[in-house]
Design a protein around this motif. Structure first.
Motif, PDB file in Angstrom:
ATOM      1  N   UNK A 161      -0.297 -20.129  -2.937  1.00 52.15           N
ATOM      2  CA  UNK A 161      -0.549 -20.123  -1.498  1.00 52.15           C
ATOM      3  C   UNK A 161      -0.876 -21.501  -0.952  1.00 52.15           C
ATOM      4  N   UNK A 162      -1.197 -22.425  -1.839  1.00 51.72           N
ATOM      5  CA  UNK A 162      -1.552 -23.763  -1.394  1.00 51.72           C
ATOM      6  C   UNK A 162      -2.890 -23.800  -0.677  1.00 51.72           C
ATOM      7  N   UNK A 163      -3.834 -22.970  -1.099  1.00 46.42           N
ATOM      8  CA  UNK A 163      -5.154 -22.902  -0.467  1.00 46.42           C
ATOM      9  C   UNK A 163      -6.231 -23.343  -1.437  1.00 46.42           C
ATOM     10  N   UNK A 164      -7.377 -23.737  -0.904  1.00 44.19           N
ATOM     11  CA  UNK A 164      -8.498 -24.171  -1.714  1.00 44.19           C
ATOM     12  C   UNK A 164      -9.810 -23.809  -1.073  1.00 44.19           C
ATOM     13  N   UNK A 165     -10.941 -24.166  -1.696  1.00 46.48           N
ATOM     14  CA  UNK A 165     -12.257 -23.860  -1.142  1.00 46.48           C
ATOM     15  C   UNK A 165     -12.395 -24.381   0.285  1.00 46.48           C
ATOM     16  N   UNK A 166     -12.936 -23.538   1.156  1.00 44.44           N
ATOM     17  CA  UNK A 166     -13.120 -23.901   2.552  1.00 44.44           C
ATOM     18  C   UNK A 166     -11.988 -23.459   3.453  1.00 44.44           C
ATOM     19  N   UNK A 167     -10.811 -23.144   2.885  1.00 44.97           N
ATOM     20  CA  UNK A 167      -9.684 -22.688   3.704  1.00 44.97           C
ATOM     21  C   UNK A 167      -9.879 -21.235   4.113  1.00 44.97           C
ATOM     22  N   UNK A 168      -9.129 -20.837   5.122  1.00 49.97           N
ATOM     23  CA  UNK A 168      -9.219 -19.468   5.632  1.00 49.97           C
ATOM     24  C   UNK A 168      -8.012 -18.659   5.164  1.00 49.97           C
ATOM     25  N   UNK A 169      -8.254 -17.396   4.825  1.00 52.71           N
ATOM     26  CA  UNK A 169      -7.202 -16.488   4.387  1.00 52.71           C
ATOM     27  C   UNK A 169      -7.294 -15.213   5.212  1.00 52.71           C
ATOM     28  N   UNK A 170      -6.192 -14.853   5.867  1.00 53.29           N
ATOM     29  CA  UNK A 170      -6.143 -13.627   6.667  1.00 53.29           C
ATOM     30  C   UNK A 170      -5.308 -12.588   5.937  1.00 53.29           C
ATOM     31  N   UNK A 171      -5.852 -11.380   5.802  1.00 51.69           N
ATOM     32  CA  UNK A 171      -5.137 -10.291   5.135  1.00 51.69           C
ATOM     33  C   UNK A 171      -5.115  -9.081   6.054  1.00 51.69           C
ATOM     34  N   UNK A 172      -4.178  -8.167   5.771  1.00 53.15           N
ATOM     35  CA  UNK A 172      -4.020  -6.978   6.601  1.00 53.15           C
ATOM     36  C   UNK A 172      -3.784  -5.758   5.739  1.00 53.15           C
ATOM     37  N   UNK A 173      -4.490  -4.675   6.013  1.00 49.27           N
ATOM     38  CA  UNK A 173      -4.249  -3.363   5.408  1.00 49.27           C
ATOM     39  C   UNK A 173      -4.057  -2.370   6.542  1.00 49.27           C
ATOM     40  N   UNK A 174      -2.874  -1.761   6.573  1.00 49.09           N
ATOM     41  CA  UNK A 174      -2.563  -0.896   7.698  1.00 49.09           C
ATOM     42  C   UNK A 174      -2.496  -1.721   8.976  1.00 49.09           C
ATOM     43  N   UNK A 175      -3.270  -1.310   9.996  1.00 46.12           N
ATOM     44  CA  UNK A 175      -3.327  -2.063  11.253  1.00 46.12           C
ATOM     45  C   UNK A 175      -4.567  -2.944  11.326  1.00 46.12           C
ATOM     46  N   UNK A 176      -5.332  -2.977  10.243  1.00 44.39           N
ATOM     47  CA  UNK A 176      -6.604  -3.709  10.249  1.00 44.39           C
ATOM     48  C   UNK A 176      -6.407  -5.098   9.644  1.00 44.39           C
ATOM     49  N   UNK A 177      -6.774  -6.147  10.414  1.00 43.45           N
ATOM     50  CA  UNK A 177      -6.696  -7.524   9.957  1.00 43.45           C
ATOM     51  C   UNK A 177      -8.106  -8.071   9.723  1.00 43.45           C
ATOM     52  N   UNK A 178      -8.272  -8.737   8.593  1.00 38.95           N
ATOM     53  CA  UNK A 178      -9.571  -9.294   8.221  1.00 38.95           C
ATOM     54  C   UNK A 178      -9.365 -10.744   7.802  1.00 38.95           C
TER      55      UNK A 178
END
Length: 475
Positions: A159-176
């Motif tokens: 994903x090219x991410x590291x500590x401090x970065x933000x990650x958005x995920x979705x299950x169904x219609x719910x985004x976190x």
């Protein structure tokens, strides 16, 4: 090398390939394809099995038994009941959620496994977690945070991410949205996953009161069978007690059957290559009977003659084996990178095994290709060696040899193929089905001379000299 030796090699080895380049190239390509497919599937199968074994050990840690639920999981009240059993020393609950990454990542990384754990209990079973939390209180708080999680090294790298970065995920219609608190050690797990607190996972993904798994360590001296029976008696219908890694082993078996079909196809390609070698060598030997007989009259023994013809088959096998194993290695690397260890079947999602090749594997598949070519050359070599020199030198004998139809054997093989169809799988693999395909293929090949001769006899005659000459030559 003397002139006579060069003439012998040209007559028995090089000549057939040079005079029929199309048939020779087709034989080499068929062998190359069969070896490439077989080698690639073998490498992918081994790499996937090794990777799944490592993933299972990192997931279950030092657990003796595990309770797994289906669907959305089972009631967490089971956890309190299991902890009270006399044979259970430690229980570590988990919640597993498969979420879609809300980023521009490619389709291969669209899904990410989120694993919610009880930090303080999981660290006693999973050394990887213990190593993370020994780095300080900040690491522990990172796993306990309401909006923080830890990424595995594989997921962070892809994903090219590291500590401090933000990650958005979705299950169904719910985004976190989460903040990445740290990276799990490479040795801990090689899966693409994210780890977070079990309470956060239940709250944010609407799994309150539900668990996906409970890893159990038994007390020293506890009776495994008795404790397992006690655990099973407490479980609801949508949960089961398993030995750690049992579900993973089941996935390996499913994937093995899936790849077994592809291996059978690779063997069919290799068999086709051997048959083409047989066809090429048979025609070459048939057309060059008189040349071979002259060599025999000049001093080449029948044994040397057979060895020289077999050497031609070995040459074809090597010419197909070398590019075949190279192509198979390349295809295996591409398959693992693009499709994963299950070739896109969906058994091992989010997992990219590492490809490692041992020199003996190269040699083994190269030898397999050479053996297929030699097997295709064996009968023509023996036929040439057994034919009396005087018979081979007489005009008309080459074109007048009778074609053996083997109708009885062909019918028997067809019946065997039909009889094998209802046989159930053996060890999870349709071995009888593979045998039915093999016998049907061989029966079809053996029936071709009779079918071809019958067709040629029934072709109409025309008042055209080229047509009649061609028809007579084919007959």
């Amino acid at each position: 090398m003397s002139l006579f030796s060069r003439i012998v090699l040209d007559a028995a080895v090089i000549g057939p390939a040079r005079r029929a380049p199309g048939r020779t190239l087709l034989s080499v390509l068929a062998i190359c394809l069969g070896v490439a497919l077989g080698f690639a599937i073998h490498l992918i199968n081994r790499a996937a099995a090794d990777e799944v074994s490592v993933a299972a050990r990192s997931l279950f840690g030092l657990a003796d038994l595990a309770v797994e639920g289906s669907g959305e999981g089972f009631d967490e009240g089971v956890y309190a009941q299991l902890v009270g059993l006399p044979g259970v020393a430690l229980a570590s609950p988990e919640v597993e959620v498969l979420a879609r990454i809300d980023t521009g990542a490619d389709a291969g990384l669209a899904m990410l496994k989120l694993l919610g754990v009880d930090v303080f209990r999981a660290r006693q079973l999973q050394p990887a977690l213990a190593n993370v939390m020994q780095s300080g209180a900040g690491a522990t708080l990172g796993l306990l945070g309401e909006r923080t999680l830890y990424l595995s090294a594989a997921a962070a790298r892809e994903l090219g991410l590291g500590p401090g970065d933000e990650l958005a995920v979705q299950t169904g219609l719910r985004k976190v949205r989460f903040e990445i608190a740290g990276i799990l050690p490479e040795a801990g797990t090689q899966e693409r996953l994210a780890m977070l607190d079990i309470g956060t996972a239940q709250w944010r993904f609407e799994r309150l009161g539900k668990l996906s798994r409970i890893n159990l360590r038994l007390r020293p001296g506890a009776d495994l069978a008795r404790t397992r029976a006690q655990i099973a008696a407490l479980l609801p219908a949508n949960a089961r007690v398993v030995t750690p890694g049992a579900s993973t082993d089941e996935a390996v078996r499913l994937s093995r059957a899936y790849r077994g079909n592809l291996t059978a196809l690779a063997l069919v390609a290799l068999f086709t290559g051997g048959f083409l070698v047989y066809s090429t060598q048979s025609i070459a030997v048939l057309r060059r009977f008189r040349e071979l007989a002259i060599l025999h009259a000049l001093g080449v023994t029948r044994r040397e003659q057979a060895i020289l013809i077999l050497l031609g088959g070995v040459t074809l096998g090597i010419l197909g084996a070398i590019p075949g194993v190279l192509l198979g290695h390349a295809v295996a690397g591409w398959g693992l990178d693009s499709l994963g260890g299950d070739l896109g079947a969906g058994y091992f999602r989010g997992m990219t095994p590492e490809l490692r090749v041992h020199p003996l594997e190269w040699l083994a598949f190269g030898a397999l290709a050479t053996a297929a070519a030699v097997a295709g050359t064996l009968k023509p070599a023996l036929d040439a060696a057994r034919t009396p020199t005087a018979t081979a030198l007489r005009a008309g004998d080459v074109g007048g040899r009778a074609v053996r139809t083997h109708r009885g054997l062909t019918l028997a093989m067809l019946l065997v193929s039909l009889a094998l169809l209802p046989v159930p799988p053996i060890g999870g693999l349709p071995l009888a089905g593979y045998a039915a395909i093999a016998t049907l293929t061989m029966a079809t090949v053996m029936a071709m001379p009779w079918l071809t001769a019958t067709l040629l006899r029934r072709l109409p005659t025309l008042r055209s000299a080229p047509y009649e000459v061609a028809l007579a030559h084919l007959r």
